[in-house]
Scaffold this motif. Structure first.
Motif, short mmCIF file in Angstrom:
data_model
loop_
_atom_site.label_atom_id
_atom_site.label_comp_id
_atom_site.label_asym_id
_atom_site.label_seq_id
_atom_site.Cartn_x
_atom_site.Cartn_y
_atom_site.Cartn_z
N GLU A 46 -4.06 21.32 24.50
CA GLU A 46 -3.37 20.57 23.46
C GLU A 46 -2.64 19.36 23.99
OE1 GLU A 46 -1.06 23.05 20.91
OE2 GLU A 46 -2.74 24.40 20.50
N GLU A 47 -2.03 19.52 25.17
CA GLU A 47 -1.29 18.41 25.78
C GLU A 47 -2.21 17.23 26.04
OE1 GLU A 47 1.84 17.34 26.38
OE2 GLU A 47 2.16 19.03 25.00
N LYS A 68 -3.22 15.51 22.86
CA LYS A 68 -2.07 14.76 22.35
C LYS A 68 -1.95 13.43 23.10
CE LYS A 68 2.92 15.40 21.96
NZ LYS A 68 4.01 16.38 22.12
N GLU A 69 -2.04 13.52 24.40
CA GLU A 69 -1.96 12.35 25.27
C GLU A 69 -3.02 11.32 24.87
OE1 GLU A 69 0.37 10.67 27.61
OE2 GLU A 69 0.78 12.70 26.88
N VAL A 111 3.80 16.27 16.40
CA VAL A 111 2.36 16.07 16.62
C VAL A 111 1.67 17.41 16.43
CG1 VAL A 111 0.56 15.35 18.23
CG2 VAL A 111 2.79 14.23 18.28
N VAL A 120 -1.67 19.51 16.77
CA VAL A 120 -2.96 19.50 17.45
C VAL A 120 -3.70 20.78 17.11
CG1 VAL A 120 -4.13 19.34 19.67
CG2 VAL A 120 -1.95 18.19 19.34
N VAL A 141 -6.11 15.86 15.47
CA VAL A 141 -4.74 15.60 15.90
C VAL A 141 -4.07 14.82 14.79
CG1 VAL A 141 -3.25 14.51 17.63
CG2 VAL A 141 -5.46 15.47 18.32
N ILE A 157 -0.46 12.88 13.92
CA ILE A 157 0.84 12.44 14.42
C ILE A 157 1.73 12.09 13.24
CG2 ILE A 157 2.03 10.73 15.85
CD1 ILE A 157 -0.76 10.36 17.25
#
Length: 798
Positions: free
Chosen positions: A760-761, A764-765, A785, A787, A793, A795
């Motif tokens: 997920e990180e 997101k990035e 955010v 995800v 995703v 935001i």
RNA sequence: GCGGGUAUGGCGGAAUUGGCAGACGCGCUAGACUUAGGAUCUAGUGUCCUUGACGUGCAGGUUCAACUCCUGUUACCCGCACCA
């Protein structure tokens, strides 16, 4: 070049010679029984609508065979019926000759479509070897008290002097002469289906019919709970008038009673009724109305007061008048009602017309009022606002005081089983003046239809068989005296009520089917037919089957597991196909010009299987283009034995989708996902041997001929009909890298590429750094955010 | 009246069941090849005031997110029906 004519013939012969579609009764494999309603072999031949449903089940059967099932997919002929008889009357040819011809034509057409029927089990309901068992089963009904004779009204044309089937009546008039149709009483054989109402209702839980079909059945059975209430007749307290009501709680609001014109109370009290002449003429008037006119909701209420008869409300002890009116039917409930004009539309209309008192007993809106509300003017029920409480309390009171009792009624009627026609199964009964009705002994079955030249019904409404003395004059099986055969025949629904059982053991001449065969095949797994048979045929067959189960002749309660219904195929103009509209499409001509595979593919692709859909010549051409592209793929085949790297995942996904969609009637998306695959093959310009073979196998259920041929031409392996269904690999359903949507405040702003194992990180990035997304979040604060791995995703910014 | 269902481009219809609406096909537009095209191939094709906005019968609601769930409503289709 793709020569479909040669190819299709070649494979049809190959399948037949190798007996590929012959079901075995002693297989180690799991069984699968696919059934399509057998057709009436009409002279006009096959309709494109037949092609749609037959191909659907054919595809299902073909897939199931490759998946390792022992599949029974049979076909036969529902060949008794009016059209053949009409043809016989006109041309003085025995209907069996016409039927023979029609079956030949029909069968040829089916074979040209490459349908994988097991022809070794073919039969017609008109074969004496088959109807012998239909008659045999009738005798079982008789033995168990479920077949009886009763006086029933038939539709009668006084002009033609002939009894008419409902289908022969147009808006109350005879189809042949245009004269008015009346009701005429006649002694008829009945089957006691009503006593099976509860079992037929509860049996639905044992099936997986589509909900709309279950609901149609539930409606038809028409269960309703209520109470029977006895009203005594004032002048004669020994006699009482029994009514059925679903609202015993409104008993205090009863201000008059209505009985059906056919109600026996009238005759029983003809001495006491002062205006008997008026009543009689009303009865006559009713008789002339057929059901349609009588059921017309818009017409004014009519009726006659029974002068001299008075009923007593059992609760209030008030004297109330009795009327006879045709809005009350003899065939439902007790043929008599208690009228509560304040809370029933029909009673209200009647009360207004005849100036009768209206007494409110439920609080609420304007009269007539049928909603919820507290009871008023109702003695011990006053103030109760819950309907069910009030009903319970009243029923309890009635039962304690012997004034009535709880009761459930059904709309479902007993089955009128007699037809005054030639072309049906003779009812195997003999009437003897001394012994009464005597069944034909089992060993004398079948009672065969005679060969004669005249098929016109007699002018007193009896079957044409009544004219053939040499046929009906027999010795009584019991006492040996001269007796007379029943000359009525069975309805068309008889033969189709158990044909699915016969397929299980079609050539058995000792039993209708052996217990072993019945046990092995069990329920029909998948039964397809038209929505027009969702009530009658399906209920008759379920009733028939349940009866056989109850007397231990079949091992399963219910005959069918899944039941589905196809939508109609309409003409190109969106109207029902008919000669007069000139929009009939002849499947034969299509097969000639485009080939069976193209027609089959088109009919599977044309739309939602359950909905009706208009024929489209352009759509058909689209399917031909697809089939031709499939043919051309052979030029791109490489020597590669494994799936091509680029398409491996897509192929696995397609295997899964096709396998699933077949089971969910989504034939249109089966075809579309195969089209997508072809588009991809063409895009990369090559196709491995395994790619091709898998693709061909997936398409085989729908377009069996061309796929078999290509499989052979490209030397890809055994014939497809003897090959296994492809398997998919769960791990290969998703690509290593794929696109995911990025939203800002729920609006799509861009997409990012993510790897299968990105967490997920990482997602997101990637999302935050996407060019267009950046623009939309620049000077804003990111609140959240969301995800969803592998999907999206989102935001959220402020 | 009761019961069930449906509503998405010009058309038939998709949407992994709450996650990029319009997949796939038809039709249409432009181009290529061609003596020719109702054959084939290539590209495009929801709408509009086109950096964007709007859009799944209509009106609300829930949610970060609705063709999908909830409430109401309209139209059409199917079954039953003066059913007491």
């Amino acid at each position: 070049m793709y020569n479909f004519k040669e190819i299709e013939k070649k494979w049809q012969i190959f399948w037949e010679e190798n007996r590929v579609f012959h079901a075995k009764n002693d297989s180690e494999k799991p069984k699968y029984y696919a059934l399509i309603e057998f057709p009436y072999p009409s002279g006009t031949g096959l309709h494109v609508g037949h092609v749609r449903s037959y191909t659907a089940l054919d595809a299902m059967s073909r897939m199931k065979r490759l998946q390792g099932y022992n599949v029974l997919f049979p076909m036969g002929w529902d060949a008794f019926g009016l059209p053949a008889e009409g043809y016989a009357i006109k041309n003085h040819i025995h209907p069996k000759e016409a039927v023979k011809e029609n079956i030949k034509t029909f069968k040829g057409q089916l074979q040209n479509l490459g349908l994988s029927f097991d022809w070794s089990r073919e039969f017609a309901t008109t074969d004496p070897e088959y109807y012998k068992w239909t008659q045999w089963q009738f005798l079982k009904f008789y033995e168990h008290g479920l077949a009886y004779k009763a006086k029933k009204a038939i539709n009668w044309c006084p002009n033609c002097k002939i009894g008419l089937a409902n289908e022969e009546i147009e808006a109350g008039h005879c189809e042949r002469c245009g004269g008015e149709v009346i009701q005429k009483e006649k002694e008829q054989w009945m089957l006691g289906m009503r006593s099976y109402a509860e079992e037929l209702l509860e049996g639905l839980d044992d099936t997986n019919f589509l909900d709309k079909i279950k609901n149609a059945q539930i409606n038809w059975i028409g269960k309703s709970k209520g109470a029977l209430v006895d009203f005594s007749i004032f002048e004669n307290s020994k006699q009482s008038l029994r009514v059925f009501t679903t609202r015993p709680d409104t008993l205090y609001g009863v201000t008059f009673m209505v009985i059906a014109p056919e109600h026996p109370l009238i005759k029983e009290n003809q001495e006491k009724i002062k205006n008997m002449d008026e009543v009689r003429s009303y009865q006559e008037q009713t008789k002339r109305k057929n059901e349609m006119e009588r059921g017309d909701l818009n017409k004014d209420k009519t009726g006659v007061k029974l002068d001299g008869l008075t009923a007593v409300n059992p609760i209030t002890k008030e004297n109330i008048p009795i009327f006879t009116a045709d809005y009350v039917m003899m065939g439902y409930g007790t043929g008599a009602i208690m009228a509560v004009p304040a809370h029933d539309d029909r009673d209200y209309d009647f009360a207004m017309k005849f100036n009768l008192p209206i007494k409110r007993v439920i609080e609420g809106g304007e009269l007539p009022y049928a909603g919820e509300g507290a009871l008023v003017n109702s003695g011990f029920l006053n103030g109760i606002s819950k309907k069910s409480d009030a009903i319970d309390k009243m029923v309890k009171y009635l039962e304690e005081n012997h004034l009535g009792k709880q009761e459930t009624t059904y709309r479902l009627q007993d089955w009128v089983f007699s037809r005054q026609r030639f072309w049906g199964e003779p009812i195997p009964m003999i009437y003897c003046d001394d012994c009464g009705w005597v069944p034909v002994p089992y060993e004398n079955l079948p009672v065969v239809l005679p060969d004669v030249a005249e098929y016109e019904p007699t002018d007193n409404g009896e079957s044409p068989l009544a004219k053939i003395k040499s046929w009906w004059e027999v010795d009584c099986p019991k006492c040996g005296k001269k007796a007379r055969r029943e000359t009525d025949t069975m309805p068309n629904w008889a033969g189709s009520s158990w044909y699915y059982l016969r397929y299980m053991d079609a050539s058995n001449d000792k039993e209708f089917a052996s217990m072993d065969a019945l046990k092995y095949w069990g329920k029909v797994d998948w039964y397809n037919g038209g929505m027009e048979h969702a009530t009658r045929h399906l209920l008759y067959a379920r009733f028939w089957h349940r009866f056989l189960y109850n007397i231990g002749l079949v091992p399963f309660k219910e005959p069918f597991d899944v039941r589905v219904a196809h939508g109609m195929v309409l003409g190109e103009n969106g109207e029902k196909m008919s000669k007069s509209k000139g929009n009939v499409v002849n499947p034969n001509a299509i097969v000639e010009e485009y080939g069976a595979d193209t027609l089959r593919t088109y009919e599977m692709f044309m739309g939602d299987y359950e909905k009706e859909v208009a024929w489209s010549e352009n759509g058909l051409k689209g399917s031909r283009r697809f089939i031709e592209r499939v043919w051309k793929l052979q030029e791109m085949v490489t020597a590669e034995e494994e799936y091509s790297k680029e398409l491996e995942n897509l192929i696995h996904r397609t295997i899964k989708k096709v396998s699933d969609d077949f089971l969910h009637l989504k034939y249109n998306t089966v075809v579309s996902s195969l089209m997508i695959l072809v588009n991809e093959f063409e895009k990369i310009g090559k196709i491995s041997r395994k790619d091709y073979r898998t693709f061909l196998t997936l398409l085989y259920p729908i377009a069996p001929h061309i796929t078999e041929e290509l499989n052979e031409v490209c030397k890809l392996g055994k014939p497809l009909c003897m090959s296994p269904w492809p398997k998919f690999d769960e791990d290969k359903l998703t690509d290593e890298e794929f696109e995911v949507a990025v939203q800002v405040n729920g609006k799509l702003r861009g997409t990012i590429m993510v790897k299968k194992d990105d967490d997920e990180e990482v997602m997101k990035e990637k999302a935050i750094n996407q060019e267009n997304v950046k623009k939309h979040i620049e000077d804003k604060e990111i609140a959240k955010v969301i995800v969803i791995k592998g999907k999206i995703v989102n935001i959220v910014v402020k």
